[in-house]
Design a protein around this motif. Structure first.
Motif, mmCIF file in Angstrom:
data_model
loop_
_atom_site.group_PDB
_atom_site.id
_atom_site.type_symbol
_atom_site.label_atom_id
_atom_site.label_comp_id
_atom_site.label_asym_id
_atom_site.label_seq_id
_atom_site.Cartn_x
_atom_site.Cartn_y
_atom_site.Cartn_z
ATOM 1 N N PHE A 1 0.403 -1.525 0.261
ATOM 2 C CA PHE A 1 -0.041 -0.109 0.160
ATOM 3 C C PHE A 1 0.625 1.458 0.162
ATOM 4 O O PHE A 1 0.938 2.360 -0.750
ATOM 5 C CB PHE A 1 -1.050 0.433 1.476
ATOM 6 N N GLN A 2 2.068 1.306 0.752
ATOM 7 C CA GLN A 2 2.803 1.933 1.447
ATOM 8 C C GLN A 2 3.528 2.556 -0.163
ATOM 9 O O GLN A 2 3.912 3.790 -0.522
ATOM 10 C CB GLN A 2 3.795 2.364 1.910
ATOM 11 N N ASN B 1 1.310 4.130 -2.717
ATOM 12 C CA ASN B 1 0.692 5.258 -2.441
ATOM 13 C C ASN B 1 2.024 6.231 -2.329
ATOM 14 O O ASN B 1 2.226 7.802 -2.021
ATOM 15 C CB ASN B 1 0.440 5.217 -1.047
ATOM 16 N N ARG B 2 3.606 5.360 -2.619
ATOM 17 C CA ARG B 2 4.381 6.484 -2.544
ATOM 18 C C ARG B 2 4.294 7.538 -1.316
ATOM 19 O O ARG B 2 5.104 8.393 -0.913
ATOM 20 C CB ARG B 2 4.443 7.536 -3.624
ATOM 21 N N SER B 3 4.462 5.934 0.052
ATOM 22 C CA SER B 3 4.891 7.255 1.016
ATOM 23 C C SER B 3 5.966 6.128 1.799
ATOM 24 O O SER B 3 5.580 6.392 2.914
ATOM 25 C CB SER B 3 3.243 6.818 2.138
ATOM 26 N N GLY B 4 6.608 5.263 1.521
ATOM 27 C CA GLY B 4 7.444 4.038 2.311
ATOM 28 C C GLY B 4 8.296 4.829 2.810
ATOM 29 O O GLY B 4 9.465 4.964 1.438
ATOM 30 N N ILE B 5 9.087 4.881 3.419
ATOM 31 C CA ILE B 5 10.302 5.607 3.794
ATOM 32 C C ILE B 5 10.780 5.119 5.131
ATOM 33 O O ILE B 5 12.085 5.161 4.827
ATOM 34 C CB ILE B 5 10.147 7.110 5.022
ATOM 35 N N HIS B 6 10.126 3.677 4.671
ATOM 36 C CA HIS B 6 11.061 2.509 5.633
ATOM 37 C C HIS B 6 11.351 1.877 5.106
ATOM 38 O O HIS B 6 10.755 0.645 4.782
ATOM 39 C CB HIS B 6 10.353 2.750 7.530
#
Lengths: 189, 270
Positions: free
Chosen positions: B166-167, B170-175
């Motif tokens: 999902f991240q 959603n281009r929100s995976g920072i980890h």
């Protein structure tokens, strides 16, 4: 006061080297709220992505004094359709029916059919449970109705009050209704 | 009936291996589809296929019988394909036709190799269309063992992997997460092993048939996962059994049609 983030002469660039933002300098301390403001296309979101490592082309320096695991990020909420049939409940790390963000939400509703407000509430509830030292939000009130915006803002205010060591950095066109302590504004233009 | 049980005895490794592998590939395919990277995996399979055929060609040219060479070259070209697609192609907005170009390149190279070494033709056919019934015991045992190992891992981290998917979309995976790194390795390893032992058609079919059916009408993630596993496990078992009973029908098309039939039947149950 502990400095969580130090930014010196940071400018986001395109892969061809074109400037995507102005040069910025700032420090973010614990317990502070930093509001990035500016016109559309000024480079606010790109600067956030640069700081988070999602945009790789830039000049200047920045340094976090906290490990990446203590940072959480919610991007702009687009019209995302997800292939897997996740319900709002599936998005939550643990069952947490006591969060005010979840009040009146149908947790069995699917992500793909949820409204902007429902999506933003569930994502915010999910990251707040991790109690991050730094929470980065990009336009958290976009695609969200007035009542839901108020609930989101209340939840953020409550989080900052109960977690005085945490900081918030956000991009938003909407003015805050509440008066939060330690709010600073950074104009991006 | 006794002849049927004798047949089962012959396929005591290939039957469970193909059924378990179908289920694990279906789980892998579900996550990659959620990441909007099905085209990338399609090309990864073709890259691995070229490596496997290259290994066979080298064995013929050298007069050797190094089974590990095909697997090694399949893994290497598969890894190279992932590397190129992640660092060069994925950052482009218009990437689908680039993946198709890469697919055509790998296919052309495979065909070229086969033309240069005619004795490869039968290997090329088995590498593409496959036949689970002629899988070696060693190949089946390796697929079964690694399939169970990574299948258990993927199911244990299923929810976490789903949120990573999902991240990513959603281009929100920072980890960076270790379970995702292991998932990438499992994808490369199991896809290459499945292509080598069971063929490209079986592998690509098992990756995408289950999720194509299960993603619709599933009430939640748990329900989706159950449907996905039922389609892959029951469909493969049904197809393999029909193929054994008929003796004239090839295994791979039967297994894939079995998955589609069970997928279609799953719509009748809410």
């Amino acid at each position: 006061m502990i400095t969580l983030l130090e930014v010196q002469n940071l400018q986001a660039l395109s892969s061809e080297g074109h400037r995507l933002s102005p040069v910025i300098n700032f420090e973010l301390h614990e317990g502070e709220v930093l509001f990035l403001r500016g016109d559309n296309g000024a480079g606010k979101s790109t600067l956030l992505k640069t700081l988070l490592g999602l945009h790789k082309h830039y000049e200047g320096q920045f340094h976090f004094s906290i490990p990446p695991s203590q940072i959480e990020y919610l991007p702009q909420l687009g019209n995302l359709h997800f292939h897997l049939p996740l319900t709002l409940k599936d998005m939550l790390p643990t069952a947490q029916s006591d969060s005010p963000l979840l009040r009146d939400l149908d947790l069995n509703k699917k992500w793909n059919t949820a409204s902007g407000g429902e999506r933003q509430k569930i994502l915010l509830a999910s990251v707040l449970t991790k109690a991050p030292r730094l929470l980065v939000l990009d336009e958290p009130f976009n695609h969200v109705d007035k009542d839901s915006s108020q609930i989101l803002e209340d939840a953020l205010g409550w989080f900052l009050k109960t977690h005085p060591q945490s900081s918030l950095m956000l991009v938003s066109h909407r003015a805050l209704i509440q008066s939060w302590p330690k709010v600073r504004f950074l104009e991006i233009r | 009936m006794s002849s049927f049980f004798e047949l089962l005895q012959i396929y005591r490794w290939s039957l469970p291996a193909s059924v378990v592998m179908a289920a694990v590939l279906a789980l892998i395919g579900g996550q990659w589809t959620a990441r909007e990277k099905s085209a990338q995996i399609f090309v990864l399979g073709q890259g691995s296929s070229l490596g496997i055929v290259l290994g066979l060609a080298l064995n013929i040219l050298w007069g050797s019988d190094l089974h590990g060479l095909s697997l090694f070259l399949g893994l290497s070209l598969g890894w190279l394909t992932l590397l190129i697609s992640d660092s060069v192609i994925e950052i482009r907005e218009d990437r689908n036709h680039t993946y198709l170009t890469l697919f055509v390149f790998f296919l052309s190279m495979t065909y070229l190799l086969t033309s240069l070494i005619p004795s490869l033709e039968s290997h090329m056919a088995s590498s593409y269309f496959g036949d689970v019934a002629v899988m070696s015991d060693f190949g089946a045992q390796a697929c079964l063992g690694l399939g169970l190992l990574f299948g258990g891992f993927i199911l244990f981290y299923w929810r976490s992997l789903t949120m990573i998917s999902f991240q990513l979309v959603n281009r929100s995976g920072i980890h960076k997460r270790i379970e995702n790194r292991i998932f990438d390795i499992a994808t490369l390893l199991l896809t290459t092993m499945a292509i080598q032992s069971m063929g490209y058609l079986y592998t690509i079919g098992s990756l995408f048939i289950g999720t194509s059916f299960a993603a619709h009408r599933s009430a939640n993630l748990k329900n989706y996962t159950q449907r996905l596993l039922v389609i892959a496990l029951l469909g493969s078992l049904l197809g393999f059994t029909v193929s054994l009973i008929s003796t004239a029908l090839p295994t791979v098309p039967c297994i894939l049609l079995g998955q589609m039939i069970v997928g279609g039947l799953s719509y009748t149950k809410k």
